[in-house]
Structures are given as structure tokens and as C-alpha cells.
Write an enzyme that holds these catalytic residues in place. Structure first.
Site, PDB file in Angstrom:
ATOM      1  N   LEU A   9       2.195   9.618  -2.049  1.00  0.00           N
ATOM      2  CA  LEU A   9       1.938   9.190  -3.422  1.00  0.00           C
ATOM      3  C   LEU A   9       0.566   8.542  -3.572  1.00  0.00           C
ATOM      4  O   LEU A   9      -0.128   8.766  -4.576  1.00  0.00           O
ATOM      5  CB  LEU A   9       3.035   8.229  -3.879  1.00  0.00           C
ATOM      6  CG  LEU A   9       4.437   8.838  -3.990  1.00  0.00           C
ATOM      7  CD1 LEU A   9       5.457   7.747  -4.276  1.00  0.00           C
ATOM      8  CD2 LEU A   9       4.472   9.900  -5.081  1.00  0.00           C
ATOM      9  N   TYR A  10       0.178   7.729  -2.612  1.00  0.00           N
ATOM     10  CA  TYR A  10      -1.140   7.109  -2.681  1.00  0.00           C
ATOM     11  C   TYR A  10      -2.227   8.174  -2.647  1.00  0.00           C
ATOM     12  O   TYR A  10      -3.159   8.161  -3.472  1.00  0.00           O
ATOM     13  CB  TYR A  10      -1.313   6.125  -1.524  1.00  0.00           C
ATOM     14  CG  TYR A  10      -2.683   5.504  -1.465  1.00  0.00           C
ATOM     15  CD1 TYR A  10      -3.143   4.687  -2.503  1.00  0.00           C
ATOM     16  CD2 TYR A  10      -3.533   5.718  -0.380  1.00  0.00           C
ATOM     17  CE1 TYR A  10      -4.405   4.116  -2.461  1.00  0.00           C
ATOM     18  CE2 TYR A  10      -4.798   5.149  -0.326  1.00  0.00           C
ATOM     19  CZ  TYR A  10      -5.233   4.349  -1.369  1.00  0.00           C
ATOM     20  OH  TYR A  10      -6.485   3.791  -1.327  1.00  0.00           O
TER      21      TYR A  10
END
Length: 322
Positions: A139-140
Site C-alpha cells: 500500500l505504501y
């Protein structure tokens, strides 16, 4: 007197950036979403602007009259609500771009990351031509890739944009990375993945800020730059030396990369399915950081901007020990 607006000014990179800008004689305003953040940016020498990345009025009010906007705020975690990554890292960046354009800011300097280039593969001597990975399962990584693309696409029509990518930012004042690793060791939960003998680049916070300064004052519009400490190091060796500055000795225990990756994937599935609070004990992003080579070619910054590290690793480690 030149002026700047900084997002993320109460954080590690943003705070060091404010101090550098003040030393250079700049007037600085900084976004602050809480009383604690207001106090932190004021202590560093900036005038706080109360609001967050979703507050268009605060962003535009903070940027109006400024020459440069530095966007350092982000959700820098390896786990969390996907909607939060999108809201803060992608939507927040879009809001900063819109505010900068509306306020007539000349230049936007964006703090990105090498993680925006990975979907789990090693990064071996990559340069700025490597493609962004908005499709990353991390996600990052995916949210920062999308954010960087927004910044690059915004270059033009009166707004100059520059992207600076440090790697593994460390140094005195870090309240997240080193303290978290030290706590894992102290609690007996730390393990090397595959022995931790892979190569990694690092970027001391002072060198990160040097890159941002050059991005604001020397870089051509539309530029994208890696900045590092110089030659890569063995991940394990560097982490052991960092921990030693805190009086912590890392254990010799290790798990095979395949086992760690399988355990991380399983833990993430359970946490998502059962909606458990907090992060799982191991994530796929953490396994990537702990087991995959990540080496970068920063020759573009050196050639085009005259970038050179202003802090050596030895000097930074000595500073940490003090």
C-alpha cells in the site's frame, strides 16, 4: 526574503528541512494538524498553519505568497487501511498541487521514495528511468507511486515540480524507524530474514535535506532525483551499527526469506479477514525491506545538481551515539 511552505514539518524529514531553510534565511510556514504539531514546527522556527492534507483552505492559505512548497507529509507505514493510504498519500498530494497552483507558488518539491518502484522485486543499481509501480501490492509503494505521478504530471502551466527520492532515511531525531527496530530487539521479536546480508543504500536526514534544498534551488523543472549517502552497505552490518549506538545488540536468529514471505502473506490475510486492530506481526513490505537488495544510482543528482553528501555515515553514527 525567500519563503516556503512545508507539509510534514512536525516529522523527521520536514523538521530537519525547516531548520535548514531557516539557516539559509528563508521565511517558513508549516502545516500543523494538532497542538503538538504546532509546537513542534514553531520550535523548529516555522510559523504553523493549522490544518491537514484534506483542508484545501489551510493549504492554499499556507502556500499563498510562498516561492516554494515542500511536500514531505505522507502515511509512511507498512500496514493500514487502504483508503487512508489513498486519502493521505494520493488525495493529499493532489490537494497540495491544487493549492500550490491556486496560490501561484513557483515550485513544488515532492519527497518521494524508491519504494514507489517496487512490487516486491529487488532494486539493483536502478536509476530514475525505472518505472513507477502504482500496481504494487504494498500500500505504501502503490500510493507513493500514484502521488509521484501526480506531481510529475503537474509540471507546467506556471508550476515547476521536482521529485527527490531518498532511501532508508536515518539520523538523529528519528522517532520511528530506529526506535521501532530497537524495541523489536528488546522484546525478543526481531529476526533477520535470510541473514540480512543483502546490499542497501541509505540517506542520512541531512543528506535528504541537502537533496531537497538543491531540488528547490538548482534542479530544472520536472526533474526526478535519487539522493543517497554514497556507496551501498550490507543491510545487517549497518543495522547492527545503528542499534549499537542505542546500546542494543541484535540477535543472530534468522528465518529463510520464503518462510518469512509466506508467514507475512498469511498474517495479512488473517488481519484483513478478521479486521484485527493494529498491524500484523509481519508484513510483506517489511520482508522486502529486510531481504531484498535496494541499490540506487544517484549520479543524476551529482551531475545535474552538484549533489554531494554533507554527512558521512561515520559522522551520522557518531552523532546517534551521542
Amino acid at each position: 526574503m525567500p519563503s516556503a511552505f512545508v507539509t510534514g514539518g512536525s516529522g523527521f524529514i520536514g523538521g530537519a528541512l525547516i531548520e535548514r531553510l531557516r539557516r539559509e534565511g528563508w521565511e517558513v510556514r508549516a502545516l500543523a494538524r494538532s497542538d503538538a504539531a504546532e509546537a513542534a514546527v514553531r520550535e523548529r522556527g516555522a510559523a504553523p498553519v493549522r490544518g491537514d492534507l484534506g483542508d484545501a483552505a489551510a493549504l492554499e492559505g499556507g502556500t499563498v505568497g510562498c516561492d516554494v512548497c515542500f511536500h514531505a507529509a505522507a502515511k509512511v507505514e507498512d500496514w493500514g487501511d487502504p483508503a487512508e493510504f489513498e486519502r493521505l498519500n494520493v488525495g493529499g498530494t493532489a490537494n497540495v498541487i491544487a493549492a500550490s497552483r491556486a496560490a501561484g507558488v513557483r515550485r513544488l518539491v515532492h519527497v518521494s521514495t524508491e519504494a514507489a518502484l517496487t512490487a516486491g522485486q529487488a532494486l539493483v543499481r536502478v536509476d530514475e528511468r525505472a518505472p513507477l509501480r502504482p500496481d504494487s501490492p504494498f500500500l505504501y509503494s502503490s500510493s507513493k507511486a500514484k502521488a509521484e505521478q501526480l506531481v510529475r504530471d503537474a509540471n507546467g502551466d506556471g508550476l515547476e515540480t521536482v521529485v527527490v527520492r531518498p532511501r532508508f532515511v536515518w539520523g538523529r531525531g528519528d522517532t520511528t524507524l530506529l526506535p521501532a527496530i530497537a524495541e523489536l530487539v528488546r522484546s525478543g521479536r526481531f529476526r533477520w530474514v535470510g541473514g540480512g546480508r543483502h546490499l542497501t543504500d541509505t540517506t542520512h536526514v541531512d543528506n535528504t535535506v541537502e537533496g531537497l534544498w538543491l531540488g528547490a534551488t538548482r534542479a530544472p523543472a520536472g526533474g526526478v532525483y535519487f539522493v543517497t549517502d554514497g556507496e551501498p552497505v550490507v543491510f545487517r552490518d549497518f543495522l547492527e551499527r545503528m542499534l549499537a549506538t542505542q546500546g542494543v545488540e541484535a540477535p543472530d536468529k534468522s528465518v529463510p526469506p520464503a518462510v518469512a514471505a509466506g508467514a507475512a502473506a498469511a498474517a495479512e490475510r488473517v488481519w484483513r479477514l478478521l479486521r484485527r486492530p493494529g498491524p500484523p506481526p509481519l508484513t510483506r513490505f517489511a520482508v522486502w525491506v529486510s531481504s531484498k537488495e535496494c541499490t540506487l544510482d544517484d549520479s543524476r543528482a551529482r551531475t545535474e545538481l552538484g549533489y554531494e553528501p554533507v554527512r558521512t555515515r561515520e559522522g551520522g553514527l557518531a552523532d546517534l551515539a551521542r
